[in-house]
Design a protein around this motif. Structure first.
Motif, PDB file in Angstrom:
ATOM      1  N   UNK A   7       1.091  -1.093   0.293  1.00  0.00           N
ATOM      2  CA  UNK A   7       0.061  -0.058  -0.081  1.00  0.00           C
ATOM      3  C   UNK A   7       0.773   1.269  -0.315  1.00  0.00           C
ATOM      4  N   UNK A   8       0.553   2.273  -0.948  1.00  0.00           N
ATOM      5  CA  UNK A   8       1.346   3.300  -0.787  1.00  0.00           C
ATOM      6  C   UNK A   8       1.977   4.241  -0.003  1.00  0.00           C
ATOM      7  N   UNK A  14       4.798   4.995   5.029  1.00  0.00           N
ATOM      8  CA  UNK A  14       4.726   5.011   6.109  1.00  0.00           C
ATOM      9  C   UNK A  14       6.493   4.887   6.211  1.00  0.00           C
ATOM     10  N   UNK A  15       7.454   3.739   6.271  1.00  0.00           N
ATOM     11  CA  UNK A  15       8.155   3.702   6.011  1.00  0.00           C
ATOM     12  C   UNK A  15       9.685   4.752   5.365  1.00  0.00           C
ATOM     13  N   UNK A  16       9.048   4.780   4.160  1.00  0.00           N
ATOM     14  CA  UNK A  16      10.352   5.388   4.117  1.00  0.00           C
ATOM     15  C   UNK A  16      10.193   7.274   4.035  1.00  0.00           C
ATOM     16  N   UNK A  17       8.422   7.987   3.896  1.00  0.00           N
ATOM     17  CA  UNK A  17       8.695   9.149   3.690  1.00  0.00           C
ATOM     18  C   UNK A  17       8.691   9.158   2.139  1.00  0.00           C
ATOM     19  N   UNK A  27      12.901   9.094  -0.765  1.00  0.00           N
ATOM     20  CA  UNK A  27      12.775   9.364   1.141  1.00  0.00           C
ATOM     21  C   UNK A  27      14.231   9.485   0.776  1.00  0.00           C
ATOM     22  N   UNK A  28      14.485  11.391   2.018  1.00  0.00           N
ATOM     23  CA  UNK A  28      15.605  11.935   2.341  1.00  0.00           C
ATOM     24  C   UNK A  28      15.960  10.544   2.940  1.00  0.00           C
TER      25      UNK A  28
END
Ligand SMILES: [Zn+2]
Ligand SMILES: [Zn+2]
Length: 265
Positions: A7-8, A14-17, A27-28
């Motif tokens: 799920x995007x 949620x995990x990577x931003x 993701x930063x």
């Protein structure tokens, strides 16, 4: 949620931003560039496609007017130089399906309609699955280096190999040659000893080259070109330890510290 489907919002973000919209997520705080292929392009009259030679053509981002080599597009072109893994996902009705880890090989410009239906310059990335690149490179004979001049020559090539090469022609070096350049330099730099534990290479390859394995410190998997400051030459024991050992993550951090001394910027 079925296997390999994510799920995007709930899992990827949620995990990577990273950016919530668009097809390229950078993701930063993770060494990742996530790209999404799906039906979105179709409504603009184009779609990502797999070529007969195994190259996957991926359209860059930019909704109106000419696409430019900035932000997400630059992140794709420079993922190797930045030591980031390029992960391809596909949009499905159930969610995002993981397809493959890819490597940027090249890109070209072609005319494609933008959101308003006007033809504009579109950046089309030419990507390959990393496993395919690794397999081919494994078969390529190493370039030997016995003298310091040769090592310096290999070093120059390896640093050039990871960099984006805009507008390069078909006669320029291939992804396979560039990956080999990085491998050959790292092995030559190690001078026959593991850059992790300093033990001698356990045996030699054909052509008399010491057997050491290039490990990509920042990426999820090995293979493909990378900035040589992120690639360390390891003996098979150290390499298994970093990927499979209980202290693998800590050991990888030690290796990253060692690299600062090995490869002075
Ligand atoms: Zn070792
Ligand atoms: Zn590795």
């Amino acid at each position: 949620m079925s296997a390999g489907i994510y799920d995007r919002r709930g899992e990827v973000h949620a995990r990577f931003g990273g950016q919530q919209r668009g097809g390229i997520i950078t993701p930063a705080r993770h060494a990742l560039v996530i790209i999404i292929t799906g039906e979105e392009g179709l409504e603009h009259g184009y779609a990502d496609r797999l070529r007969a030679d195994g190259t996957f053509e991926y359209f860059g981002e930019g909704q109106v007017g000419p696409m430019t080599m900035h932000k997400g597009n630059a992140a794709i072109a420079n993922h190797s130089a930045n030591g980031k893994s390029l992960l391809l996902f596909k949009t499905t009705k159930q969610g995002l399906r993981f397809e493959d880890e890819m490597v940027y090989e090249s890109h070209h410009i072609e005319q494609a309609p933008d959101r308003e239906g006007n033809l504009r310059d579109a950046i089309v990335f030419e990507l390959r699955p990393i496993d395919g690149v690794t397999e081919v490179v494994e078969e390529l004979a190493p370039r030997p280096s016995s003298s310091d001049t040769e090592l310096e020559e290999l070093r120059k090539r390896a640093f050039a190999a990871a960099k984006e090469s805009p507008g390069k022609t078909k006669s320029a070096s291939t992804i396979f040659e560039r990956s080999r350049d990085v491998r050959d330099y790292v092995v030559a730099r190690a001078k026959g000893h593991c850059e992790g534990c300093e033990a001698p290479a356990p045996f030699h390859r054909p052509y008399g080259v010491p057997y050491l394995e290039p490990h990509h410190i920042r990426r999820l998997t090995d293979g493909g070109p990378d900035d040589p400051r992120h690639v360390i030459g390891l003996c098979p024991n150290c390499h298994r330890r970093v990927h499979s050992g209980a202290d693998g993550t800590t050991y990888n951090l030690d290796l990253a510290k060692r690299m600062l001394a090995i490869e002075i910027a």
